[in-house]
Design a protein around this motif. Structure first.
Motif, short mmCIF file in Angstrom:
data_model
loop_
_atom_site.label_atom_id
_atom_site.label_comp_id
_atom_site.label_asym_id
_atom_site.label_seq_id
_atom_site.Cartn_x
_atom_site.Cartn_y
_atom_site.Cartn_z
N VAL A 19 0.83 -1.20 0.00
CA VAL A 19 0.00 0.00 0.00
C VAL A 19 0.87 1.26 0.00
N THR A 20 1.90 1.26 0.84
CA THR A 20 2.79 2.42 0.93
C THR A 20 3.53 2.64 -0.37
N LEU A 21 4.00 1.55 -0.99
CA LEU A 21 4.72 1.67 -2.25
C LEU A 21 3.84 2.32 -3.31
N PHE A 22 2.62 1.81 -3.49
CA PHE A 22 1.72 2.36 -4.50
C PHE A 22 1.32 3.80 -4.16
N PHE A 23 1.09 4.09 -2.88
CA PHE A 23 0.68 5.44 -2.48
C PHE A 23 1.76 6.46 -2.84
N LEU A 24 3.00 6.17 -2.46
CA LEU A 24 4.10 7.10 -2.74
C LEU A 24 4.31 7.29 -4.24
N LEU A 29 3.76 10.53 -9.31
CA LEU A 29 3.31 10.65 -10.70
C LEU A 29 2.29 11.78 -10.86
N GLY A 30 1.33 11.88 -9.92
CA GLY A 30 0.29 12.90 -10.02
C GLY A 30 0.83 14.31 -9.93
N GLY A 151 -2.91 8.15 -3.53
CA GLY A 151 -1.65 8.88 -3.53
C GLY A 151 -1.65 9.96 -4.60
N TRP A 152 -2.14 9.61 -5.79
CA TRP A 152 -2.25 10.58 -6.89
C TRP A 152 -3.10 11.77 -6.45
N MET A 153 -4.26 11.49 -5.83
CA MET A 153 -5.14 12.56 -5.36
C MET A 153 -4.44 13.42 -4.31
N SER A 154 -3.76 12.78 -3.38
CA SER A 154 -3.06 13.52 -2.32
C SER A 154 -1.98 14.42 -2.91
N GLY A 155 -1.26 13.90 -3.90
CA GLY A 155 -0.24 14.70 -4.56
C GLY A 155 -0.84 15.93 -5.24
N ALA A 161 -2.61 23.04 -2.67
CA ALA A 161 -2.44 23.65 -1.35
C ALA A 161 -1.19 24.53 -1.30
N LEU A 162 -0.17 24.15 -2.05
CA LEU A 162 1.06 24.93 -2.11
C LEU A 162 0.95 26.10 -3.08
N GLY A 163 -0.20 26.20 -3.78
CA GLY A 163 -0.36 27.25 -4.79
C GLY A 163 0.56 27.03 -5.97
N ALA A 164 0.86 25.77 -6.27
CA ALA A 164 1.86 25.45 -7.29
C ALA A 164 1.23 24.91 -8.58
N ASP A 165 -0.05 25.23 -8.82
CA ASP A 165 -0.72 24.72 -10.03
C ASP A 165 -0.03 25.17 -11.31
N THR A 166 0.66 26.32 -11.25
CA THR A 166 1.36 26.84 -12.43
C THR A 166 2.85 27.02 -12.16
N SER A 167 3.37 26.35 -11.15
CA SER A 167 4.75 26.56 -10.71
C SER A 167 5.59 25.28 -10.79
N PRO A 168 6.89 25.42 -11.11
CA PRO A 168 7.78 24.26 -11.08
C PRO A 168 7.90 23.63 -9.69
N LEU A 169 7.42 24.33 -8.66
CA LEU A 169 7.44 23.77 -7.31
C LEU A 169 6.72 22.43 -7.27
N ALA A 170 5.72 22.26 -8.11
CA ALA A 170 4.99 20.99 -8.17
C ALA A 170 5.96 19.85 -8.52
N GLY A 171 6.80 20.08 -9.52
CA GLY A 171 7.75 19.06 -9.93
C GLY A 171 8.84 18.81 -8.90
N TYR A 172 9.32 19.88 -8.27
CA TYR A 172 10.33 19.70 -7.22
C TYR A 172 9.79 18.84 -6.09
N SER A 173 8.52 19.08 -5.72
CA SER A 173 7.90 18.29 -4.65
C SER A 173 7.78 16.83 -5.08
N GLY A 174 7.42 16.60 -6.35
CA GLY A 174 7.35 15.24 -6.85
C GLY A 174 8.69 14.55 -6.83
N ALA A 175 9.77 15.29 -7.12
CA ALA A 175 11.11 14.71 -7.10
C ALA A 175 11.47 14.22 -5.70
#
Length: 413
Positions: A19-24, A29-30, A151-155, A161-175
């Motif tokens: 479960v944890t593997l798939f969630f993360l 990915l999301g 996990g996708w939804m949470s991401g 929540a971070l206000g990153a819908d148009t920001s590279p911050l989204a990708g940094y968080s995913g990394a």
């Protein structure tokens, strides 16, 4: 009684790991796929958007089969996933840096392609790891697979929540989450690898021998149907968020998770459906939801489009996840990683490449003077899914009621 208690405790621990593997992995990915469209638009990279989404398709022609063959023959899938997760994190961070600093669009596109090459095989390999540790695939896989969706939804929620819908911050968080995926693999037991084969041909090393599976009629129809439906579905993430923004919705990354709600419901109900329905009718139901999903979006109203977004998850699950379980049940154990990799190639390779480029062309046809005829755009995709459904219903024969009639030991024919 004591031994039964110990066994239950072990099984709960195994479930927690899977479960944890798939969630993360789902969250990682999301946080990249969903906001990518608006991030590129916000940084003046609209022109490369169809090509940026098509990078996953190009990668799928190469990565999944090679790493699937490696996971079947050369190294534990856990170790393969660990290396790919670290490489994906690094590539994602580089791509986001290029977007943020305004580097050349072609350099940005090259880094996005590098990211796709690293991430493309990860989900099929994770699925192989999960399938290998399940006792009853039909009952157990759906709920565990639902954790990837949560996990996708949470991401996505975190991005908004971070206000990153148009920001590279989204990708940094995913990394960062990809690094966590790599770290988590150290807690997973390494799966056994078959004894090394001394004289593998390059055809086998590249995993191309998986194409043998297409000689079986039903396998072939499932592979082709899954790939064909990915063509219209490829329009979902590039064009649904701009449509929602045009209709006045701001946090589009969060709104897009409505699709994951029905996806989770479908995941939890899939086990019961597999025991009661023929695979043919489960796949047909998924295709029917796809037709309805695009038909609702073609109504071009806020409520209708959101309803269409919500149905996307049910359609996706009943087609692609059912296809994954079908392959796990119908091909020998020594072919499963390659079978899942071939499905990834068909869906993310042929399906998405034709989908991203084809729907990009269709979007341009439906857009004149910066005004998109959304009814025409989504209506055309409705017709496309309808044609796929007609093909499947006429071409698939199946084994009759109950997926478990298939023998796991049957060689590919």
């Amino acid at each position: 009684m004591c031994s039964l208690r110990v066994l239950r405790t072990i099984r709960k621990a195994e479930y927690a790991e899977l479960v944890t593997l798939f969630f993360l992995q789902g969250a990682s990915l999301g946080m990249w796929v969903v906001p990518l469209s608006t991030v590129l638009d916000a940084h003046g990279l609209h022109a490369i958007k169809p090509f940026a989404f098509a990078t996953t398709a190009l990668a799928a022609f190469v990565s999944p089969l090679i790493f699937g063959a490696m996971a079947d023959r050369r190294a534990s899938p856990v170790i393969v996933l660990r290396g790919l997760a670290l490489a994906t994190a690094a590539a994602m961070a580089l791509a986001c840096t290029a977007i943020k600093l305004g580097w050349s669009p072609w350099l940005v596109l090259s880094l996005i392609q590098l990211h796709a090459l690293c991430s493309s095989p990860t989900f099929s390999i994770s699925s192989t790891i999960v399938f290998a540790r399940l006792v009853d695939t039909q009952r157990e896989f759906g709920p565990i697979r639902a954790m990837a969706t949560l996990g996708w939804m949470s991401g996505c929620w975190l991005v908004s929540a971070l206000g990153a819908d148009t920001s590279p911050l989204a990708g940094y968080s995913g990394a960062v989450l990809w690094v966590l995926v790599a770290g988590f693999t150290f807690f997973l037991p390494a799966l056994a690898v078959p004894p090394a084969t001394a004289h593998l041909t390059w055809y086998e090393r590249l995993g191309l021998d998986a194409l043998t599976l297409l000689k079986n009629r039903d396998h072939r129809v499932v592979f082709i149907t899954s790939a064909l439906v990915c063509i219209p579905l490829a329009a979902f993430y590039p064009y649904a968020p701009p449509h929602l923004r045009q209709l006045g919705l701001v946090h589009t990354t969060a709104w897009m998770t409505l699709g994951q709600i029905t996806e989770v419901i479908a995941m939890f109900g899939l086990g019961a459906l597999l025991l009661r329905w023929r695979v043919k009718w489960i796949l047909a139901a998924g295709l029917a939801f796809g037709v309805l999903r695009f038909a609702l979006s073609a109504m071009d109203g806020k409520t209708w489009v959101l309803a269409g977004v919500a149905l996307h998850g049910a359609s996706y699950t009943l087609v692609t996840t059912t296809a994954q379980i079908y392959l796990d049940q119908r091909v020998p154990a020594t072919w499963r990683a390659r079978a899942q990799a071939l499905l990834s190639l068909m869906n993310n390779g042929f399906g998405n490449l034709l989908g991203y480029l084809g729907t990009g062309w269709w979007f341009n046809v439906c857009t004149q003077s910066s005004t998109t005829q959304w009814t025409l755009f989504w209506g055309g995709l409705t017709a496309a899914v309808g044609l796929v459904m007609v093909y499947f219903l006429t071409a698939y024969h199946g084994l009759g009621s109950g997926l478990l009639r298939a023998s796991r030991d049957r060689p590919p024919a």
